[in-house]
Scaffold this motif. Structure first.
Motif, PDB file in Angstrom:
ATOM      1  N   LYS A   2       0.834  -1.205   0.000  1.00 15.04           N
ATOM      2  CA  LYS A   2       0.000   0.000   0.000  1.00 15.04           C
ATOM      3  C   LYS A   2       0.871   1.258   0.000  1.00 15.04           C
ATOM      4  CE  LYS A   2      -3.935   1.884   2.521  1.00 15.04           C
ATOM      5  NZ  LYS A   2      -4.802   2.033   1.384  1.00 15.04           N
ATOM      6  N   ARG A   3       2.000   1.197   0.706  1.00 12.03           N
ATOM      7  CA  ARG A   3       2.891   2.360   0.795  1.00 12.03           C
ATOM      8  C   ARG A   3       3.779   2.512  -0.440  1.00 12.03           C
ATOM      9  NH1 ARG A   3       2.414   6.142   4.910  1.00 12.03           N
ATOM     10  NH2 ARG A   3       4.406   6.801   4.096  1.00 12.03           N
ATOM     11  N   VAL A   4       4.339   1.405  -0.959  1.00 11.32           N
ATOM     12  CA  VAL A   4       5.364   1.514  -2.004  1.00 11.32           C
ATOM     13  C   VAL A   4       4.980   0.860  -3.327  1.00 11.32           C
ATOM     14  CG1 VAL A   4       7.204   1.662  -0.276  1.00 11.32           C
ATOM     15  CG2 VAL A   4       6.627  -0.563  -1.272  1.00 11.32           C
ATOM     16  N   GLY A   5       3.844   0.199  -3.386  1.00 13.27           N
ATOM     17  CA  GLY A   5       3.445  -0.524  -4.590  1.00 13.27           C
ATOM     18  C   GLY A   5       3.906  -1.968  -4.531  1.00 13.27           C
ATOM     19  N   LYS A   6       3.235  -2.808  -5.298  1.00 20.95           N
ATOM     20  CA  LYS A   6       3.500  -4.252  -5.243  1.00 20.95           C
ATOM     21  C   LYS A   6       4.922  -4.596  -5.689  1.00 20.95           C
ATOM     22  CE  LYS A   6       1.634  -8.684  -6.689  1.00 20.95           C
ATOM     23  NZ  LYS A   6       0.586  -9.387  -7.418  1.00 20.95           N
ATOM     24  N   GLU A   7       5.382  -4.014  -6.807  1.00 20.62           N
ATOM     25  CA  GLU A   7       6.715  -4.351  -7.323  1.00 20.62           C
ATOM     26  C   GLU A   7       7.824  -3.953  -6.352  1.00 20.62           C
ATOM     27  OE1 GLU A   7       7.516  -3.119 -11.339  1.00 20.62           O
ATOM     28  OE2 GLU A   7       5.574  -3.863 -12.030  1.00 20.62           O
ATOM     29  N   LYS A   8       7.739  -2.749  -5.789  1.00 24.49           N
ATOM     30  CA  LYS A   8       8.767  -2.288  -4.850  1.00 24.49           C
ATOM     31  C   LYS A   8       8.709  -3.110  -3.561  1.00 24.49           C
ATOM     32  CE  LYS A   8      11.485   0.681  -5.119  1.00 24.49           C
ATOM     33  NZ  LYS A   8      12.913   0.624  -5.478  1.00 24.49           N
ATOM     34  N   ALA A   9       7.510  -3.497  -3.131  1.00 23.64           N
ATOM     35  CA  ALA A   9       7.375  -4.330  -1.934  1.00 23.64           C
ATOM     36  C   ALA A   9       8.070  -5.672  -2.141  1.00 23.64           C
ATOM     37  CB  ALA A   9       5.903  -4.542  -1.589  1.00 23.64           C
ATOM     38  N   GLN A  60     -13.701   5.835   5.514  1.00 25.28           N
ATOM     39  CA  GLN A  60     -14.445   5.397   4.326  1.00 25.28           C
ATOM     40  C   GLN A  60     -13.568   4.516   3.441  1.00 25.28           C
ATOM     41  OE1 GLN A  60     -16.150   8.744   2.243  1.00 25.28           O
ATOM     42  NE2 GLN A  60     -17.127   9.531   4.101  1.00 25.28           N
ATOM     43  N   LEU A  61     -12.325   4.925   3.251  1.00 23.65           N
ATOM     44  CA  LEU A  61     -11.395   4.140   2.446  1.00 23.65           C
ATOM     45  C   LEU A  61     -11.161   2.767   3.074  1.00 23.65           C
ATOM     46  CD1 LEU A  61      -9.393   3.819   0.101  1.00 23.65           C
ATOM     47  CD2 LEU A  61      -7.687   4.958   1.535  1.00 23.65           C
ATOM     48  N   ARG A  62     -10.980   2.727   4.380  1.00 19.25           N
ATOM     49  CA  ARG A  62     -10.754   1.453   5.069  1.00 19.25           C
ATOM     50  C   ARG A  62     -11.963   0.535   4.911  1.00 19.25           C
ATOM     51  NH1 ARG A  62      -8.069  -1.778   4.649  1.00 19.25           N
ATOM     52  NH2 ARG A  62      -9.121  -3.521   5.538  1.00 19.25           N
ATOM     53  N   ARG A  63     -13.181   1.094   5.038  1.00 22.22           N
ATOM     54  CA  ARG A  63     -14.398   0.282   4.863  1.00 22.22           C
ATOM     55  C   ARG A  63     -14.491  -0.257   3.441  1.00 22.22           C
ATOM     56  NH1 ARG A  63     -16.557   4.094   8.518  1.00 22.22           N
ATOM     57  NH2 ARG A  63     -17.314   5.438   6.857  1.00 22.22           N
ATOM     58  N   LEU A  64     -14.113   0.545   2.457  1.00 19.38           N
ATOM     59  CA  LEU A  64     -14.128   0.103   1.064  1.00 19.38           C
ATOM     60  C   LEU A  64     -13.105  -1.018   0.851  1.00 19.38           C
ATOM     61  CD1 LEU A  64     -15.255   0.578  -1.797  1.00 19.38           C
ATOM     62  CD2 LEU A  64     -13.436   2.251  -2.123  1.00 19.38           C
ATOM     63  N   GLU A  65     -11.896  -0.829   1.351  1.00 23.12           N
ATOM     64  CA  GLU A  65     -10.858  -1.860   1.233  1.00 23.12           C
ATOM     65  C   GLU A  65     -11.286  -3.147   1.917  1.00 23.12           C
ATOM     66  OE1 GLU A  65      -7.559   0.161   3.017  1.00 23.12           O
ATOM     67  OE2 GLU A  65      -6.793   0.848   1.092  1.00 23.12           O
ATOM     68  N   GLU A  66     -11.971  -3.022   3.022  1.00 26.08           N
ATOM     69  CA  GLU A  66     -12.421  -4.181   3.793  1.00 26.08           C
ATOM     70  C   GLU A  66     -13.385  -5.046   2.984  1.00 26.08           C
ATOM     71  OE1 GLU A  66     -12.001  -6.198   7.511  1.00 26.08           O
ATOM     72  OE2 GLU A  66     -10.885  -4.524   6.676  1.00 26.08           O
ATOM     73  N   GLN A  67     -14.141  -4.434   2.072  1.00 25.22           N
ATOM     74  CA  GLN A  67     -15.067  -5.180   1.227  1.00 25.22           C
ATOM     75  C   GLN A  67     -14.315  -6.064   0.227  1.00 25.22           C
ATOM     76  OE1 GLN A  67     -17.813  -2.487  -0.651  1.00 25.22           O
ATOM     77  NE2 GLN A  67     -18.449  -1.582   1.301  1.00 25.22           N
ATOM     78  N   LEU A 118      -8.791  -7.058   6.560  1.00 27.50           N
ATOM     79  CA  LEU A 118      -7.488  -7.141   7.222  1.00 27.50           C
ATOM     80  C   LEU A 118      -7.256  -8.521   7.825  1.00 27.50           C
ATOM     81  CD1 LEU A 118      -7.030  -3.709   9.031  1.00 27.50           C
ATOM     82  CD2 LEU A 118      -5.674  -4.640   7.165  1.00 27.50           C
ATOM     83  N   VAL A 119      -8.324  -9.134   8.312  1.00 24.57           N
ATOM     84  CA  VAL A 119      -8.174 -10.454   8.925  1.00 24.57           C
ATOM     85  C   VAL A 119      -7.635 -11.465   7.920  1.00 24.57           C
ATOM     86  CG1 VAL A 119     -10.554 -11.269   8.533  1.00 24.57           C
ATOM     87  CG2 VAL A 119      -9.258 -12.105  10.509  1.00 24.57           C
ATOM     88  N   ASP A 120      -7.946 -11.311   6.648  1.00 21.53           N
ATOM     89  CA  ASP A 120      -7.417 -12.219   5.620  1.00 21.53           C
ATOM     90  C   ASP A 120      -5.903 -12.059   5.466  1.00 21.53           C
ATOM     91  OD1 ASP A 120     -10.002 -13.065   5.270  1.00 21.53           O
ATOM     92  OD2 ASP A 120     -10.226 -12.225   3.252  1.00 21.53           O
ATOM     93  N   PHE A 121      -5.419 -10.822   5.542  1.00 24.96           N
ATOM     94  CA  PHE A 121      -3.976 -10.601   5.491  1.00 24.96           C
ATOM     95  C   PHE A 121      -3.313 -11.309   6.675  1.00 24.96           C
ATOM     96  CE2 PHE A 121      -5.484  -7.054   2.938  1.00 24.96           C
ATOM     97  CZ  PHE A 121      -4.556  -7.000   1.916  1.00 24.96           C
ATOM     98  N   ARG A 122      -3.915 -11.171   7.839  1.00 24.53           N
ATOM     99  CA  ARG A 122      -3.377 -11.781   9.058  1.00 24.53           C
ATOM    100  C   ARG A 122      -3.349 -13.301   8.950  1.00 24.53           C
ATOM    101  NH1 ARG A 122       0.024 -10.911  13.070  1.00 24.53           N
ATOM    102  NH2 ARG A 122      -0.674 -11.747  15.028  1.00 24.53           N
ATOM    103  N   ILE A 123      -4.438 -13.883   8.460  1.00 25.93           N
ATOM    104  CA  ILE A 123      -4.518 -15.337   8.313  1.00 25.93           C
ATOM    105  C   ILE A 123      -3.431 -15.837   7.363  1.00 25.93           C
ATOM    106  CG2 ILE A 123      -5.941 -17.201   7.344  1.00 25.93           C
ATOM    107  CD1 ILE A 123      -8.396 -15.682   8.530  1.00 25.93           C
TER     108      ILE A 123
END
Length: 177
Positions: free
Chosen positions: A41-48, A106-113, A117-122
């Motif tokens: 989210k901070r640097v983009g997928k390729e840089k990550a 609002q952005l977090r709620r949209l991303e959650e759809q 976040l729990v999926d990232f954790r799992i």
């Protein structure tokens, strides 16, 4: 998690002169703390991918240039702490604080759809389970916790032991252009 925490999670500051050393992988560990969400989210997928695969140290200047941190300042702990306090007070007293807070929520709620976040954790925990059953895990963990350095310089840093094709690895430094 409070709304205040959600606002602050998007502001990242570092003290001048520190070096970010993303080395979990080189230790045989996977890491957690939602990095699979926050780093791309901070640097983009390729840089990550580059950061996590090369595991090379980065200066604060580089981390700011690539968007991993928002700013760096302070040449010692006290001056950094004072500046952070001033920034926090400025944010809290800002007339558009509530507006920015609502946008972040609002952005977090949209991303959650799309992916909670729990999926990232799992997913992170699944990778970490492989570490837990690795026979070397406890030694690696012990060395990490007790800051015991490796017995030799890791191959990706030991240029004198590398084949010529691997000598391209180096600390990520600011782009001089």
């Amino acid at each position: 998690m409070s709304c205040w925490h959600w606002l602050l999670i998007y502001l990242v500051y570092a003290r001048n002169g520190i070096v970010l050393n993303p080395h979990y992988k080189r230790m045989g560990l996977y890491g957690s703390e939602y990095w699979t969400y926050s780093l791309p989210k901070r640097v983009g997928k390729e840089k990550a991918i580059e950061i996590t695969e090369t595991c090379m140290p980065m200066s604060t200047q580089v981390t700011q240039e690539i968007g991993l941190i928002d700013s760096c300042f302070g040449n010692d702990h006290l001056s950094f702490q004072i500046q952070i306090q001033l920034i926090a007070e400025e944010i809290a007293q800002s007339p558009d604080y509530r507006y920015k807070l609502n946008l972040k929520n609002q952005l977090r709620r949209l991303e959650e759809q799309f992916k909670p976040l729990v999926d990232f954790r799992i997913e992170e925990l699944e990778h970490m389970k492989a570490n837990f059953f690795d026979p070397n895990y406890h030694k690696l963990r012990y060395n990490f916790v007790h800051k015991i350095p490796p017995s030799e310089t890791p191959m990706h840093l030991a240029k004198h032991r590398q084949p010529a094709s691997l000598n391209q690895c180096q600390m990520l430094l600011p782009d001089k252009s």
